[in-house]
Scaffold this motif. Structure first.
Motif, PDB file in Angstrom:
ATOM      1  N   ALA A   1      36.899  33.151  53.723  1.00 12.86           N
ATOM      2  CA  ALA A   1      36.453  32.925  52.347  1.00 12.86           C
ATOM      3  C   ALA A   1      35.769  31.566  52.213  1.00 12.86           C
TER       4      ALA A   1
ATOM      5  N   GLU B   1      45.299  43.439  50.182  1.00 14.57           N
ATOM      6  CA  GLU B   1      44.382  42.326  49.962  1.00 14.57           C
ATOM      7  C   GLU B   1      45.171  41.022  49.771  1.00 14.57           C
TER       8      GLU B   1
ATOM      9  N   ALA C   1      41.928  35.119  56.559  1.00 14.70           N
ATOM     10  CA  ALA C   1      41.287  35.512  55.307  1.00 14.70           C
ATOM     11  C   ALA C   1      40.806  34.285  54.539  1.00 14.70           C
ATOM     12  N   ASP C   2      41.628  33.254  54.479  1.00 17.04           N
ATOM     13  CA  ASP C   2      41.269  32.029  53.766  1.00 17.04           C
ATOM     14  C   ASP C   2      40.104  31.319  54.455  1.00 17.04           C
TER      15      ASP C   2
ATOM     16  N   ILE D   1      40.480  41.446  53.185  1.00 18.86           N
ATOM     17  CA  ILE D   1      39.901  40.404  52.315  1.00 18.86           C
ATOM     18  C   ILE D   1      39.077  41.008  51.183  1.00 18.86           C
TER      19      ILE D   1
ATOM     20  N   LEU E   1      39.849  33.206  47.992  1.00 16.53           N
ATOM     21  CA  LEU E   1      40.654  34.399  47.756  1.00 16.53           C
ATOM     22  C   LEU E   1      41.069  34.454  46.298  1.00 16.53           C
TER      23      LEU E   1
END
Length: 430
Positions: free
Chosen positions: A308, A362, A304-305, A426, A315
């Motif tokens: 982003a 999330e 997810a990071d 995300i 995030l």
């Protein structure tokens, strides 16, 4: 001593007893309904150390009531089996020893039928306690509430764990048939802006309602102006990251994440498979072709990071997420929708956040740590949350496997950065 002043889970008000008993019956039946499609052979399977067999979840939630409600409060209560405490204690050191977590799937006995009888024994005892000991209702009612919220958590774990087990089976059988959401045109991603300033987050005592100890106390935080994406990131958008070499370039990754990607040879989210030049994903309804309009799911914090950063965003912090979601209705693609899978975003008539509750948990950029003034629950229940406040990140909003009566804007879920067998996804911030 600090332990003498820590918070008890007992509430300041006495819950409505009839409503509590009705909810007890509902939640306990719900666990059995979720387990019903799983044959006994699959209820024993443990596909990785982080997951637990279905029958263990059914037994552990009963052990919880037996240990924290019945044994201390029901006179002459007889435990169902003297060795069940060893088998079904998860991590409560104050409650005694535990069978090794990674070996739960090695036990054929007790059988699934034994666990069914164990659950009935505990259920009958809870009702006797409520019916015949009114002098104990204040303490007992609050502890039952804790047990029900605990069981709701394990209902979600039951589903994510059996999904991992079925996906690990070369036959890739389905948990049950799922109804697919109708096709949807991808909705544009828009940004919702929020003013900076001092906000208050966390559970308010004035609500006089249940919350876990890690949601307290309510406190002030200062936020710079920020914006959140109004919907979740989709499979199609994450596929763009993959096709742009996202898993092959260390520039997007935290060091520990890059090491993990190399060591585990990650090239896509968990359950994605490339078959006949097309991407597929495993769902609780079995293997099917990947839908680009659905929210990306089963992503670690590291993934997810990295996404982003690749997208030129970041995030959200958990405070930003809570401020943005505090006044939104608690509806969405949650367990009661029976979808058991994330669904595409739909247009909203307002400029509020979409998909804030349900679909996927999330990831936030916030480490799981205590709020200022945090006090864990007293005695052994104090082990519930506080001792995990290290090397974890906070997730918000619930998923398609979270019960509606379990989620709230202040709810703090948490997992280590490498975890991705949960329904995690995300939302971008900037």
């Amino acid at each position: 001593m600090r332990g003498d002043t820590s918070r008890s889970p007992v509430l300041d008000r006495l819950p409505d007893i009839d409503a509590l008993v009705a909810r007890f019956r509902h939640v306990r039946r719900a666990t059995e309904r979720l387990a019903e499609p799983i044959p006994a052979e699959d209820q024993v399977v443990q596909s990785m150390p982080d997951a637990s067999p279905t029958k263990w979840h059914r037994a552990h939630t009963s052990w919880f009531f037996e240990t924290f409600v019945l044994a201390p409060h029901l006179p002459d209560y007889q435990v169902y089996h003297p060795r069940f405490a060893l088998l079904f204690n998860s991590y409560y050191q104050g409650a005694g020893p535990q069978f090794p977590r990674n070996l739960r799937g090695t036990l054929g006995r007790p059988t699934c039928d034994d666990i069914t009888r164990y659950r009935a024994h505990v259920d009958d005892a809870i009702e006797r306690l409520v019916d015949h000991h009114p002098d104990r209702l204040r303490d007992v009612a609050s502890l039952i509430e804790v047990g029900l919220e605990h069981e709701r958590q394990h209902q979600e774990l039951l589903l994510t764990d059996i999904k991992h087990a079925l996906a690990s089976n070369p036959l890739q059988p389905a948990y049950r048939e799922l109804e697919a959401a109708p096709p949807a045109d991808p909705t544009p991603l828009r940004w919702r802006s929020y003013s900076g300033g001092v906000y208050r987050i966390g559970h308010s005592e004035q609500l006089n309602a249940f919350a876990f100890d890690n949601e307290r106390p309510r406190h002030g935080v200062f936020l710079e102006p920020f914006a959140l994406a109004d919907r979740l990131i989709t499979n199609g958008e994450f596929l763009n990251f993959i096709e742009d070499g996202g898993y092959d370039s260390p520039r997007w990754w935290l060091s520990a994440g890059w090491d993990l990607v190399q060591r585990e040879q990650w090239h896509a989210p968990l359950y994605w498979q490339r078959l006949d030049e097309r991407w597929h994903t495993f769902t609780l309804g079995g293997l099917r072709e990947l839908r680009l309009d659905e929210p990306a799911c089963h992503l670690s914090y590291f993934e997810a990071d990295a996404y982003a950063r690749w997208a030129g965003a970041r995030l959200p912090t958990e405070a930003e997420w809570e401020v943005a979601s505090a006044d939104l209705p608690l509806n969405g693609n949650l367990l009661e929708s029976h979808a058991l899978h994330p669904r595409p975003a739909t247009e909203s008539p307002s400029n509020a956040l979409r998909q804030a509750f349900g679909d996927v948990w999330e990831w936030t950029s916030s480490p799981y740590s205590p709020y200022p003034g945090f006090e864990p629950w007293s005695a052994t229940l104090g082990e519930y949350n506080g001792k995990f406040m290290c090397n974890q990140f906070v997730l918000r909003g619930g998923s398609c496997l979270t019960a509606t009566d379990h989620i709230r804007p202040t709810y703090r879920n948490f997992f280590p950065a490498q975890a991705r067998w949960q329904c995690t996804g995300i939302r971008l911030a900037r």
